[in-house]
Design a protein around this motif. Structure first.
Motif, mmCIF file in Angstrom:
data_model
loop_
_atom_site.group_PDB
_atom_site.id
_atom_site.type_symbol
_atom_site.label_atom_id
_atom_site.label_comp_id
_atom_site.label_asym_id
_atom_site.label_seq_id
_atom_site.Cartn_x
_atom_site.Cartn_y
_atom_site.Cartn_z
ATOM 1 N N ASN A 145 14.515 -4.548 -3.785
ATOM 2 C CA ASN A 145 13.133 -4.123 -3.611
ATOM 3 C C ASN A 145 12.202 -4.611 -4.717
ATOM 4 O OD1 ASN A 145 13.123 -2.451 -1.104
ATOM 5 N ND2 ASN A 145 14.754 -1.386 -2.221
ATOM 6 N N ASP A 165 1.146 -2.555 3.462
ATOM 7 C CA ASP A 165 0.591 -1.278 3.889
ATOM 8 C C ASP A 165 -0.699 -1.495 4.673
ATOM 9 O OD1 ASP A 165 1.085 1.439 4.040
ATOM 10 O OD2 ASP A 165 -0.038 1.925 2.224
ATOM 11 N N ASN A 176 6.763 -1.957 10.602
ATOM 12 C CA ASN A 176 7.798 -0.932 10.775
ATOM 13 C C ASN A 176 8.987 -1.414 11.595
ATOM 14 O OD1 ASN A 176 6.507 0.983 9.238
ATOM 15 N ND2 ASN A 176 5.505 1.981 10.971
ATOM 16 N N LYS A 182 9.838 -2.630 6.053
ATOM 17 C CA LYS A 182 9.704 -1.164 6.092
ATOM 18 C C LYS A 182 10.489 -0.534 4.955
ATOM 19 C CE LYS A 182 10.097 2.891 9.060
ATOM 20 N NZ LYS A 182 10.724 3.733 8.015
ATOM 21 N N GLY A 183 11.679 -1.076 4.678
ATOM 22 C CA GLY A 183 12.476 -0.547 3.571
ATOM 23 C C GLY A 183 11.769 -0.705 2.238
ATOM 24 N N ASP A 186 9.046 1.937 2.120
ATOM 25 C CA ASP A 186 9.656 3.253 1.934
ATOM 26 C C ASP A 186 10.151 3.435 0.502
ATOM 27 O OD1 ASP A 186 9.175 3.829 4.583
ATOM 28 O OD2 ASP A 186 11.227 3.443 5.250
ATOM 29 N N GLY A 189 7.033 3.684 -1.777
ATOM 30 C CA GLY A 189 5.963 4.559 -1.315
ATOM 31 C C GLY A 189 5.808 5.861 -2.059
ATOM 32 N N SER A 190 6.866 6.321 -2.724
ATOM 33 C CA SER A 190 6.776 7.579 -3.464
ATOM 34 C C SER A 190 6.275 7.388 -4.893
ATOM 35 C CB SER A 190 8.141 8.270 -3.497
ATOM 36 O OG SER A 190 9.105 7.444 -4.145
#
Length: 201
Positions: A145, A165, A176, A182-183, A186, A189-190
């Motif tokens: 990532n 995004d 998605n 998407k991974g 994800d 994203g936090s």
């Protein structure tokens, strides 16, 4: 600092992310309003966001503003990864590719909004193919990532997150449906500064 731009712009979001990381407060002047657009155009002859007003100085283009912030906050732990040597030029290629991807998608998006049948115009078909080509290449460059073995966000990771995004938000690419893309979203994203600059809706 006064920052001219919109909360949906992937270019403005990069700057908002970094401001949040280094703890720099700013006033966002919404360029999607008539008043905000007029104010921005008074400061910025190229009429593009982001545009930053800092004291008596005006800087435009996200890369230039990020470079300014990097020099203004030396040693701040919130700064982006700082690649050296050959990695510096690889990073520049990654960012240029991601910029090209979203610029092509933006062309298609706005012409579609204006009623142009984008699937019937050769130039716009080429722009969509360019998006696909660039995303395929960017995926090949990821090491998990991140784009390097160092698990720290650099300008390339920040740029990729913001464009993905936006592509998802504007439904300009089936992000998605791609497990890698998407991974990636994800996974990052936090991050507090992505949460703080989250797209509306």
């Amino acid at each position: 600092m006064r920052l001219y731009g919109s909360v949906t712009s992937p270019f403005v979001r990069r700057v908002r992310f970094l401001c949040n990381e280094v703890g720099l407060k700013f006033d966002l002047i919404d360029s999607l309003t008539e008043a905000g657009q007029a104010a921005m155009r008074e400061k910025n002859p190229i009429w593009k966001v982001p545009c930053a007003e800092i004291d008596d100085m005006v800087i435009w283009d996200s890369h230039t503003i990020i470079q300014y912030l990097t020099e203004k906050f030396p040693g701040n732990p919130g700064l982006l990864r700082n690649p050296q040597g050959a990695e510096r030029w690889r990073e520049a290629n990654l960012v240029s590719a991601a910029d090209g991807c979203v610029e092509s998608a933006i062309n298609v998006f706005y012409l579609r909004k204006d009623g142009v049948k984008t699937d019937e115009v050769a130039y716009l078909i080429k722009q969509r193919a360019r998006v696909e080509s660039i995303l395929t290449w960017l995926k090949s460059q990821l090491k998990g990532n991140y784009f390097t073995v160092e698990p720290k966000i650099g300008l390339s990771e920040l740029t990729l997150y913001c464009i993905l995004d936006w592509l998802r938000f504007r439904e300009m690419y089936p992000v998605n449906a791609d497990p890698v893309l998407k991974g990636y979203l994800d996974f990052h994203g936090s991050h507090p500064s992505f949460v703080a600059t989250k797209l509306p809706g």
